[in-house]
Design a protein around this motif. Sequence first.
Motif, PDB file in Angstrom:
ATOM      1  N   HIS A   5       4.999 -12.481  -5.290  1.00 33.18           N
ATOM      2  CA  HIS A   5       4.225 -13.642  -4.615  1.00 33.18           C
ATOM      3  C   HIS A   5       3.031 -13.056  -6.150  1.00 33.18           C
ATOM      4  O   HIS A   5       2.528 -11.663  -6.220  1.00 33.18           O
ATOM      5  CB  HIS A   5       3.090 -12.368  -3.069  1.00 33.18           C
ATOM      6  N   PRO A   7       0.513 -12.444  -8.086  1.00 34.93           N
ATOM      7  CA  PRO A   7      -1.224 -12.739  -7.994  1.00 34.93           C
ATOM      8  C   PRO A   7      -1.906 -14.374  -8.984  1.00 34.93           C
ATOM      9  O   PRO A   7      -1.239 -15.017  -9.258  1.00 34.93           O
ATOM     10  CB  PRO A   7      -2.158 -12.235  -8.725  1.00 34.93           C
ATOM     11  N   GLU A  13      -5.184 -19.179  -2.617  1.00 34.53           N
ATOM     12  CA  GLU A  13      -4.036 -19.371  -2.271  1.00 34.53           C
ATOM     13  C   GLU A  13      -3.663 -17.537  -3.026  1.00 34.53           C
ATOM     14  O   GLU A  13      -3.024 -16.988  -2.983  1.00 34.53           O
ATOM     15  CB  GLU A  13      -3.361 -19.572  -3.340  1.00 34.53           C
ATOM     16  N   GLN A  14      -4.955 -16.789  -2.667  1.00 36.78           N
ATOM     17  CA  GLN A  14      -5.747 -15.734  -3.052  1.00 36.78           C
ATOM     18  C   GLN A  14      -4.640 -14.809  -1.927  1.00 36.78           C
ATOM     19  O   GLN A  14      -6.114 -15.197  -0.882  1.00 36.78           O
ATOM     20  CB  GLN A  14      -6.575 -15.200  -3.684  1.00 36.78           C
ATOM     21  N   ARG A  15      -4.665 -13.907  -1.568  1.00 39.48           N
ATOM     22  CA  ARG A  15      -4.230 -12.642  -0.270  1.00 39.48           C
ATOM     23  C   ARG A  15      -5.317 -11.657   0.210  1.00 39.48           C
ATOM     24  O   ARG A  15      -5.789 -11.835  -0.849  1.00 39.48           O
ATOM     25  CB  ARG A  15      -2.635 -11.926   0.093  1.00 39.48           C
ATOM     26  N   PHE A  17      -4.879 -10.052   2.658  1.00 39.71           N
ATOM     27  CA  PHE A  17      -4.580  -8.848   2.845  1.00 39.71           C
ATOM     28  C   PHE A  17      -3.301  -8.258   2.594  1.00 39.71           C
ATOM     29  O   PHE A  17      -2.771  -8.831   2.739  1.00 39.71           O
ATOM     30  CB  PHE A  17      -4.352  -8.725   4.650  1.00 39.71           C
ATOM     31  N   LEU A  18      -3.867  -6.506   1.291  1.00 40.13           N
ATOM     32  CA  LEU A  18      -1.770  -6.646   0.508  1.00 40.13           C
ATOM     33  C   LEU A  18      -2.014  -5.143   2.223  1.00 40.13           C
ATOM     34  O   LEU A  18      -2.715  -4.250   1.895  1.00 40.13           O
ATOM     35  CB  LEU A  18      -2.281  -6.570  -0.164  1.00 40.13           C
ATOM     36  N   ASN A  19      -1.103  -4.821   1.712  1.00 38.41           N
ATOM     37  CA  ASN A  19      -0.344  -3.394   1.548  1.00 38.41           C
ATOM     38  C   ASN A  19      -0.410  -2.512   0.898  1.00 38.41           C
ATOM     39  O   ASN A  19      -0.863  -3.016  -0.564  1.00 38.41           O
ATOM     40  CB  ASN A  19       1.225  -3.444   2.300  1.00 38.41           C
ATOM     41  N   THR A  23       1.397  -6.082  -2.276  1.00 39.71           N
ATOM     42  CA  THR A  23       2.352  -7.451  -1.939  1.00 39.71           C
ATOM     43  C   THR A  23       1.652  -7.330  -0.302  1.00 39.71           C
ATOM     44  O   THR A  23       0.918  -6.984   0.560  1.00 39.71           O
ATOM     45  CB  THR A  23       3.183  -6.814  -1.470  1.00 39.71           C
ATOM     46  N   PRO A  24       1.945  -9.517   0.684  1.00 43.12           N
ATOM     47  CA  PRO A  24       1.038  -9.304   1.222  1.00 43.12           C
ATOM     48  C   PRO A  24       1.227  -8.909   2.601  1.00 43.12           C
ATOM     49  O   PRO A  24       2.365  -8.704   3.085  1.00 43.12           O
ATOM     50  CB  PRO A  24       1.414 -10.848   1.263  1.00 43.12           C
ATOM     51  N   LEU A  25      -0.019  -8.722   3.582  1.00 39.15           N
ATOM     52  CA  LEU A  25       0.585  -7.877   5.023  1.00 39.15           C
ATOM     53  C   LEU A  25       1.495  -8.580   5.551  1.00 39.15           C
ATOM     54  O   LEU A  25       1.023  -9.598   6.047  1.00 39.15           O
ATOM     55  CB  LEU A  25      -1.202  -6.992   5.040  1.00 39.15           C
ATOM     56  N   THR A  26       2.354  -8.112   5.925  1.00 31.40           N
ATOM     57  CA  THR A  26       3.426  -9.019   6.906  1.00 31.40           C
ATOM     58  C   THR A  26       2.901  -8.486   8.597  1.00 31.40           C
ATOM     59  O   THR A  26       2.150  -7.555   8.851  1.00 31.40           O
ATOM     60  CB  THR A  26       4.647  -8.267   6.874  1.00 31.40           C
TER      61      THR A  26
END
Length: 133
Positions: A5, A7, A13-15, A17-19, A23-26
């Motif tokens: 993923h 940037p 297209e930007q996330r 919520f990230l962990n 990386t994108p929060l699942t």
Amino acid sequence: MNTLHPPSDNPAEQRVFLNDRGTPLTRFGVRYLLRKYVDMAAGEETTLAEKSIHPHSLRHTTAIHLLKAGVDIATISQWLGHSGLNVTMRYARADIDMKRQALEQVFPDVMSSAKDQTIIAYDGGMLGWLRRL
């Protein structure tokens, strides 16, 4: 940096919520964080330990608050990503405050005498039940 993923320069297209690894929060990450903070809060508000709070609780609560704020059901349905309005209508049926407001409009004389009263079991028929709402 996660190569799956990378940037994007496109804001759409930007996330959001990230962990902690960027990386994108699942959904599993959301569940983990929610459980972590509910457990922490339960130390001060013991009734939280008895409740089943999960990520869908947040969606439901958000939908109820949006309805109470006057947002139309079609907008809420789209915002939640529901397949149709019938799915979202469950939220409208679930809220006792909205039911009380509807009853006040239809039965103002009955409902005005019931303000600030608690709900108790009563075998007085429908009007008795309405008075105690």
